[in-house]
Design a protein around this motif. Structure first.
Motif, short mmCIF file in Angstrom:
data_model
loop_
_atom_site.label_atom_id
_atom_site.label_comp_id
_atom_site.label_asym_id
_atom_site.label_seq_id
_atom_site.Cartn_x
_atom_site.Cartn_y
_atom_site.Cartn_z
N LEU A 1 0.82 -1.21 0.00
CA LEU A 1 0.00 0.00 0.00
C LEU A 1 0.85 1.26 0.00
CD1 LEU A 1 -2.77 -1.10 2.51
CD2 LEU A 1 -3.03 -0.78 0.05
N LEU A 2 2.01 1.20 0.68
CA LEU A 2 2.89 2.36 0.71
C LEU A 2 3.53 2.64 -0.64
CD1 LEU A 2 4.62 1.90 4.18
CD2 LEU A 2 2.96 3.65 3.53
N LYS A 3 3.49 1.66 -1.54
CA LYS A 3 4.00 1.87 -2.89
C LYS A 3 2.93 2.49 -3.79
CE LYS A 3 7.02 -2.19 -2.62
NZ LYS A 3 7.20 -3.58 -3.08
N GLY A 4 1.75 2.74 -3.22
CA GLY A 4 0.68 3.36 -4.00
C GLY A 4 -0.31 2.38 -4.58
N VAL A 5 -0.22 1.11 -4.18
CA VAL A 5 -1.15 0.10 -4.69
C VAL A 5 -2.50 0.26 -4.00
CG1 VAL A 5 -1.61 -2.38 -4.90
CG2 VAL A 5 0.72 -1.51 -5.18
N ASP A 6 -3.59 0.29 -4.76
CA ASP A 6 -4.92 0.33 -4.15
C ASP A 6 -5.20 -1.02 -3.50
OD1 ASP A 6 -7.67 1.91 -4.22
OD2 ASP A 6 -8.10 -0.20 -4.59
N TYR A 7 -5.95 -1.02 -2.39
CA TYR A 7 -6.15 -2.28 -1.66
C TYR A 7 -6.84 -3.33 -2.51
CZ TYR A 7 -11.11 -1.18 -0.83
OH TYR A 7 -12.43 -0.91 -0.98
N THR A 8 -7.62 -2.90 -3.52
CA THR A 8 -8.28 -3.88 -4.40
C THR A 8 -7.27 -4.60 -5.29
OG1 THR A 8 -8.71 -2.16 -6.06
CG2 THR A 8 -10.43 -2.57 -4.41
N ASN A 9 -6.06 -4.04 -5.40
CA ASN A 9 -5.02 -4.63 -6.25
C ASN A 9 -3.88 -5.24 -5.44
OD1 ASN A 9 -6.29 -3.88 -8.72
ND2 ASN A 9 -5.52 -1.80 -8.45
N LEU A 10 -4.12 -5.50 -4.15
CA LEU A 10 -3.08 -6.13 -3.35
C LEU A 10 -2.69 -7.48 -3.96
CD1 LEU A 10 -4.36 -5.43 0.28
CD2 LEU A 10 -2.27 -4.54 -0.76
N SER A 11 -1.41 -7.79 -3.88
CA SER A 11 -0.90 -9.01 -4.51
C SER A 11 -1.36 -10.26 -3.78
CB SER A 11 0.63 -8.99 -4.52
OG SER A 11 1.13 -7.86 -5.19
N GLU A 12 -1.50 -11.34 -4.53
CA GLU A 12 -1.72 -12.65 -3.93
C GLU A 12 -0.48 -12.98 -3.09
OE1 GLU A 12 -3.22 -17.06 -5.42
OE2 GLU A 12 -2.12 -15.76 -6.80
N THR A 13 -0.69 -13.38 -1.84
CA THR A 13 0.43 -13.50 -0.90
C THR A 13 0.49 -14.89 -0.30
OG1 THR A 13 0.24 -11.14 -0.35
CG2 THR A 13 1.45 -12.54 1.20
N GLN B 1 -17.39 -19.75 8.34
CA GLN B 1 -17.68 -20.74 9.36
C GLN B 1 -19.03 -21.41 9.15
OE1 GLN B 1 -15.32 -21.69 11.88
NE2 GLN B 1 -14.24 -20.58 10.24
N GLU B 2 -19.96 -20.70 8.51
CA GLU B 2 -21.28 -21.28 8.26
C GLU B 2 -21.31 -22.19 7.03
OE1 GLU B 2 -21.47 -18.19 11.01
OE2 GLU B 2 -20.74 -18.06 8.95
N ASP B 3 -20.33 -22.02 6.16
CA ASP B 3 -20.23 -22.85 4.96
C ASP B 3 -18.75 -23.04 4.66
OD1 ASP B 3 -20.23 -24.07 2.51
OD2 ASP B 3 -21.47 -22.56 1.48
N LYS B 4 -18.18 -24.14 5.14
CA LYS B 4 -16.74 -24.36 5.06
C LYS B 4 -16.23 -24.47 3.61
CE LYS B 4 -16.30 -24.22 9.45
NZ LYS B 4 -16.00 -25.36 10.30
N ASP B 5 -17.13 -24.70 2.65
CA ASP B 5 -16.73 -24.75 1.25
C ASP B 5 -16.62 -23.36 0.62
OD1 ASP B 5 -16.61 -27.55 1.23
OD2 ASP B 5 -18.76 -27.71 0.82
N PHE B 6 -17.07 -22.34 1.34
CA PHE B 6 -17.05 -20.98 0.83
C PHE B 6 -15.78 -20.29 1.34
CE2 PHE B 6 -18.87 -16.48 1.23
CZ PHE B 6 -18.47 -16.15 -0.06
N VAL B 7 -14.87 -19.99 0.41
CA VAL B 7 -13.58 -19.39 0.77
C VAL B 7 -13.59 -17.90 0.46
CG1 VAL B 7 -11.09 -19.43 0.33
CG2 VAL B 7 -12.39 -21.56 0.28
N LEU B 8 -13.18 -17.10 1.46
CA LEU B 8 -13.06 -15.66 1.26
C LEU B 8 -11.90 -15.39 0.31
CD1 LEU B 8 -14.15 -12.86 2.25
CD2 LEU B 8 -12.29 -12.92 3.94
N ASN B 9 -12.17 -14.68 -0.75
CA ASN B 9 -11.16 -14.47 -1.79
C ASN B 9 -10.23 -13.31 -1.44
OD1 ASN B 9 -9.84 -14.93 -4.24
ND2 ASN B 9 -11.13 -13.47 -5.33
N ASP B 10 -9.55 -13.41 -0.28
CA ASP B 10 -8.58 -12.37 0.11
C ASP B 10 -7.19 -12.66 -0.45
OD1 ASP B 10 -7.93 -14.51 1.68
OD2 ASP B 10 -8.13 -13.48 3.59
N GLU B 11 -7.01 -13.83 -1.07
CA GLU B 11 -5.77 -14.22 -1.74
C GLU B 11 -4.56 -14.23 -0.81
OE1 GLU B 11 -5.59 -11.63 -5.24
OE2 GLU B 11 -6.42 -13.30 -6.39
N VAL B 12 -4.78 -14.61 0.44
CA VAL B 12 -3.70 -14.79 1.40
C VAL B 12 -3.65 -16.26 1.81
CG1 VAL B 12 -2.78 -14.19 3.67
CG2 VAL B 12 -3.89 -12.43 2.27
N TYR B 13 -2.49 -16.87 1.67
CA TYR B 13 -2.33 -18.28 2.00
C TYR B 13 -1.19 -18.42 3.02
CZ TYR B 13 -4.84 -18.47 -2.41
OH TYR B 13 -5.77 -18.26 -3.42
#
Length: 285
Positions: A103-115, A140-152
């Motif tokens: 973010l300090l490099k000017g990247v918008d949060y919607t364009n944060l890199s997959e990490t 937690q209510e649907d374990k097959d539903f993954v939040l697409n925050d792209e952090v592993y």
């Protein structure tokens, strides 16, 4: 004091100094990532997260062992020699540091890199006997539903190397566990480590790094004595000196554990603090 320093000749891939040096080799670093994650990298770039964050806020001192990126993804690889209950929170902290750097490099949060936050663990970090633990954010209510925050957050367990079906991953884990090269990659790592240890300047760098840690500890102890004397004068009793000394020693112990250069027993000997005090402060490893 400092008698626990491991001789330079005995260092191996799991030691912080050697691991950092090995991961500076682009070819080996890329191959390790490709083997572990089953991805292809077109190139890698070295990142300097601490340099970017320092002007904005005083962050806890952490040197990321291997912090690199390709065209669209960021990878942070850490070696973990001993079991540590703080690993989940540490993985969270590393992820936040990387996002802040982006973010300090000017990247918008919607364009944060997959990490990818990766820990190579010599011991089982969660004591479930699995060779790999991969964590994603799920509903937690649907374990097959993954939040697409792209952090592993992925923890590789060398203690269970024999349970890993993928031969490339198994070879890396087995090398961490047994120091035996069994394929082309681990043979390259073993060869590079020999070269690193044959360079006299690396031995000097290792000793200098250790002396810097020692000097920081001694400076911390001096500050602790000064603080203790002030407390002693204010309170009019000798216990104030002990309290100030102990407080500063605990702070230094936390920093040493975060740097992963010493185990809790080694720090106990180094700073003359009972391990029981570490447990009370929740900083044991």
């Amino acid at each position: 004091m400092l008698s626990t320093l491991k001789p330079f000749e005995e260092l191996d891939f799991t030691d912080d100094f050697i691991f950092y040096q090995v991961m500076q080799n682009d070819e080996i670093c890329m191959t390790i990532l490709e083997h572990l994650l089953k991805v292809r990298l077109d190139h890698i770039e070295r990142q300097e997260v601490q340099k970017e964050l320092k002007p904005y806020y005083e962050s806890r001192g952490v040197r990321l062992d291997a912090y690199v990126k390709d065209s669209s993804r960021i990878f942070n690889v850490e070696m973990q020699k001993v079991s540590n209950d703080e690993l989940p929170k540490r993985s969270r902290y590393y992820s936040s540091m990387i996002d802040a750097s982006d973010l300090l490099k000017g990247v918008d949060y919607t364009n944060l890199s997959e990490t990818f936050i990766i820990f190579l663990c010599k011991e089982d970090p969660f004591e479930k006997g699995m060779p790999v633990y991969t964590f994603k954010t799920t509903c937690q209510e649907d374990k097959d539903f993954v939040l697409n925050d792209e952090v592993y957050k992925i923890f590789f367990n060398a203690a269970a190397a024999e349970n890993e079906k993928d031969l490339e991953i198994q070879s890396i884990l087995n090398y961490i566990k047994c120091k035996e090269a069994t394929d082309e990659l681990t043979d390259k790592i073993a060869t590079l480590i020999k070269e690193i240890k044959n360079r006299e300047q690396n031995k000097e760098a290792y000793m200098i790094e250790h002396l810097k840690v020692r000097d920081n500890i001694m400076e911390g102890l001096r500050e602790g004595r000064i603080e203790g004397r002030k407390l002693g004068l204010q309170e009019g009793r000798q216990e104030g000196i002990k309290e100030g000394f102990h407080k500063k020693a605990i702070e230094d112990a936390k920093k040493l554990l975060a740097d992963k250069k010493y185990t809790a027993p080694e720090i106990s000997e180094l700073l003359n603090i009972p391990v029981e005090d570490f447990a009370e402060a929740k900083i044991t490893n």
